[in-house]
Design a protein around this motif. Structure first.
Motif, PDB file in Angstrom:
ATOM      1  N   ALA A 291      47.883  51.456  60.663  1.00  0.00           N
ATOM      2  CA  ALA A 291      46.503  51.939  60.664  1.00  0.00           C
ATOM      3  C   ALA A 291      45.587  50.923  59.999  1.00  0.00           C
ATOM      4  O   ALA A 291      44.494  50.637  60.481  1.00  0.00           O
ATOM      5  CB  ALA A 291      46.413  53.285  59.953  1.00  0.00           C
TER       6      ALA A 291
ATOM      7  N   ALA B 238      40.481  55.882  61.905  1.00  0.00           N
ATOM      8  CA  ALA B 238      40.516  56.049  60.463  1.00  0.00           C
ATOM      9  C   ALA B 238      39.752  57.311  60.096  1.00  0.00           C
ATOM     10  O   ALA B 238      38.604  57.486  60.466  1.00  0.00           O
ATOM     11  CB  ALA B 238      39.880  54.837  59.789  1.00  0.00           C
TER      12      ALA B 238
ATOM     13  N   ASP C 112      46.144  57.866  60.764  1.00  0.00           N
ATOM     14  CA  ASP C 112      45.538  57.964  59.446  1.00  0.00           C
ATOM     15  C   ASP C 112      45.613  59.339  58.804  1.00  0.00           C
ATOM     16  O   ASP C 112      45.891  59.440  57.613  1.00  0.00           O
ATOM     17  CB  ASP C 112      44.070  57.523  59.510  1.00  0.00           C
TER      18      ASP C 112
END
Length: 722
Positions: A13, A20, A547
């Motif tokens: 990520a 995100a 995320d």
């Protein structure tokens, strides 16, 4: 039912900026942070995880139990035998092959279950071999005799009458013989390459003048029926027909013996995306390499001569421990063809999905206007009970034809060979609409098909992107942007299953069609994130992997603990295909230790060990299998009396949470939350037929008076005739 190799530990990520997010939380949501003593009490237990590979074998064991179930329609039992065989093939091609590769390269480490890699591999072989023998026995001793009693006979060559043998001789001469290629082995002819999952005859011939013996391989062609129809529902394996006419392939030679064998190879795909300028070209090259992967299993008929087996083992460079001896016929995937026979009396009663009431035609021959219907109500779809064709497919088709639609954006992970949705996207592009198709060309075993779709869409003028480097895009999203009198409106679909009309008739999935502005805004930002350089720091109604799916669910689990401590209603219920992730499992253990009831409905792998005193005595784990493949992912929380439910694409596995773009959406209405809650109430009801997981990792079938899927079919029929 595919499996993946173990994840690496790279924070993909942070490298790629995919979705995100911060986990959404209500302003007044209670916060719970496990103290170190709580965590230590759990993590100090080194025996708290079941082995994921062995758990998968137990899943396929449950499939085999369906084939053994005399209460099921007979041809459905035959199909479950075929499904078992296909499942086991894929397990060896991917999971066993990956484990062998890691052991060979010295990268394998002790599993979280505490087992060493070689111990896991040895146990796999022991259990898989026993299951294969049981599978063959179920076919030979139960299903085949029952089929015979119903007038469907699966015969061997010696069982055919003279007329049938003559008919097979004509078939061989006219159709089969022209496509066969016998491959000899001698100093001028090296041992031939044996393709993975192909059925083969190992033939020993002798020169009558010199008495010298030779080995030859004959590949059984896969473009003919696996079981040759003889008329009157009588069938014979194709390899028996070939074996009876080998003298035509070796004229002047004496055919001494012939034995059927089959090789399984490593067919996983690995592409180093960071080093590939063109992902399509790199993947096509890797697919070619996959055809020549090393063998991981050799299946032979138990009657094979020791000398022939020794030759095969030597030439294929495979260990005797990787040889599976079975009574013939091999490769029972061909039973799908038998299960497709038009004997409706031996199948599940016919079932036709119905149009969701909100989308149903009312006193009109014309299809309902999906956009008008969605402006009035969100629609929570439950496939296959709700028709995919008259909901999701119609949504995309109407968008393609609607002059007010400006853009269509969607993800394509797996789709059918003659996909109306792909055709609709092409039509939309031809009509001048902006079309974005995010095609995941690394979808295992669908890579070639998705490459074709990607090129076809590009040629039609669609914007085609392949997601983010290092991540598979597995989320199921579609968004239509429409110009309306009161401004631009977004119509969004978020689901748990692929945009595949064929599997939508067999897979159980849930999807949300909504005009919710917050969800639409989130999905629009996510598409921008996937197709460009946009970075959205927070989503309001979505959890997005890699995320925030794991962290968001753990936060909700901790909130349930706090609700329970405060005396408010608390409960956790998950429905997933697999539960493997250690952090999530440990969080569920924490909830159980605090007294929060946890109910898990898991179709496949479960690494959590339920019912352990002081750890998981408040956790129950069930599995439901049946005519439809349970595929939806649902996450329900009591939330102090104001229930919260998420649905989406993510299973609780490392691959989903760390190496894929996955999306969960919070259901926006109380009605949809209640609908999903009712589904889980039925699944966990004491009278529902299901398997229950015990502390030792064994699944035991609890035969209830009702089956979840049959109950839902009956409810759908009542709704249709109301």
């Amino acid at each position: 039912m595919s499996q993946e190799v173990l994840p690496d530990q790279v924070d993909v990520a942070s490298q790629n900026g995919a979705g995100a997010t911060e986990a959404p939380a209500d302003a007044e949501a209670p916060s719970y942070v496990a103290d170190q003593a709580d965590l230590d009490a759990i993590t100090d237990d080194n025996d708290r995880f079941l082995d994921r590979e062995l758990s998968w074998l137990r899943f396929n064991h449950r499939v085999l139990e369906l084939a053994e179930d005399a209460e099921l329609p007979l041809l459905e039992r035959a199909r479950f035998l075929a499904i078992f065989a296909s499942n086991l093939d894929e397990f060896f091609m991917v999971r066993v092959a990956g484990l062998k590769r890691r052991i060979a390269t010295g990268l394998a480490v002790r599993a979280v279950s505490g087992m060493m890699p070689r111990e896991v591999l040895e146990t796999i072989w022991e259990q898989a071999s026993a299951l294969s023998q049981r599978h063959a026995s179920v076919f030979r001793d139960q299903v085949a005799p029952a089929l015979t009693a119903e007038g469907i006979e699966l015969l061997r060559w010696a069982d055919l009458d003279r007329d049938e043998q003559r008919a097979c001789k004509r078939l061989f001469k006219d159709r089969v013989f022209p496509v066969l290629t016998p491959l000899a082995v001698d100093p001028a002819h090296p041992f031939p390459y044996i393709s993975g999952l192909s059925l083969n005859l190992a033939v020993i011939v002798q020169n009558p003048r010199t008495n010298k013996q030779h080995f030859a391989r004959v590949k059984v062609p896969s473009n003919f029926d696996r079981f040759v129809p003889l008329g009157n529902d009588r069938f014979v394996p194709l390899e028996d027909v070939i074996g009876a006419h080998l003298t035509r392939l070796f004229p002047g030679m004496e055919v001494l013996e012939a034995h059927t064998f089959r090789v399984t190879r490593n067919e996983d795909v690995e592409v180093e995306e960071d080093d590939a300028e063109n992902l399509l070209a790199a993947l096509e090259k890797e697919l070619l390499r996959r055809k020549f992967g090393p063998p991981v299993r050799l299946e032979v008929e138990e009657s094979i001569a020791p000398s022939v087996l020794e030759l095969l083992v030597s030439e294929l460079d495979i260990g005797m421990a990787e040889v599976v001896r079975l009574p013939g016929p091999l490769d029972l995937r061909g039973l799908h063809g038998i299960a497709d026979l038009g004997r409706e009396d031996l199948k599940y009663p016919a079932f036709v999905p119905s149009t969701h009431p909100v989308l149903a035609e009312v006193e009109s021959a014309a299809p309902v206007d999906v956009f008008k219907a969605l402006r009035r109500h969100d629609v929570l779809l439950h496939h296959p009970y709700d028709s995919f064709a008259t909901s999701v497919q119609r949504f995309i088709e109407q968008a393609a034809a609607d002059p007010h639609v400006l853009a269509i954006k969607m993800t394509v992970y797996r789709t059918s060979g003659d996909s109306p949705i792909i055709d609709a996207l092409i039509d939309a592009a031809d009509a001048g609409k902006q079309v974005l198709a995010l095609v995941e060309i690394k979808a295992r075993f669908d890579e070639q098909a998705n490459i074709r779709w990607a090129r076809k869409l590009e040629q039609a003028g669609c914007h085609v992107v392949y997601g983010l480097v290092g991540l598979k895009t597995h989320c199921k999203l579609a968004m239509v942007v429409r110009d309306e009198p009161d401004g631009i409106r977004r119509y969004t679909h978020i689901g748990t299953g692929n945009y595949n009309g064929k599997t939508a008739r067999m897979y159980e999935d849930i999807g949300l069609l909504t005009t919710n502005e917050v969800i639409g805004d989130d999905v629009a930002h996510l598409f921008n994130n996937l197709s460009g350089w946009s970075r959205k720091a927070k989503y309001d109604e979505l959890l997005v992997a890699p995320d925030s799916v794991r962290s968001g669910l753990i936060e909700q689990i901790h909130a349930e603990i706090e609700h329970h401590r405060a005396g408010r209603p608390a409960r956790i219920r998950f429905k997933v295909n697999s539960l493997v992730d250690e952090q999530l499992i440990d969080s569920l253990y924490l909830a159980s230790r605090e007294g929060v009831p946890v109910e898990l409905l898991i179709r496949g792998i479960c690494a959590l060990r339920p019912g352990v005193p002081g750890l998981s005595e408040n956790i129950t784990v069930r599995s439901i299998l049946g005519r439809f493949l349970e595929h939806s992912r649902i996450f329900c929380f009591g939330n102090g009396g104001d229930p919260v439910t998420w649905i989406g694409s993510a299973d609780m596995m490392h691959r989903n949470l760390d190496r894929r773009v996955e999306v969960l959406v919070r259901l926006p209405t109380a009605d949809s939350v209640a609908e999903v809650s009712g589904l889980l109430d039925e699944a966990f009801a004491p009278g529902t037929d299901a398997w229950e997981l015990h502390e030792d990792g064994e699944w035991v079938r609890h035969r209830g008076e009702s089956h979840l899927q049959e109950a839902l079919i009956e409810a759908q029929r009542r709704r249709r005739h109301a």
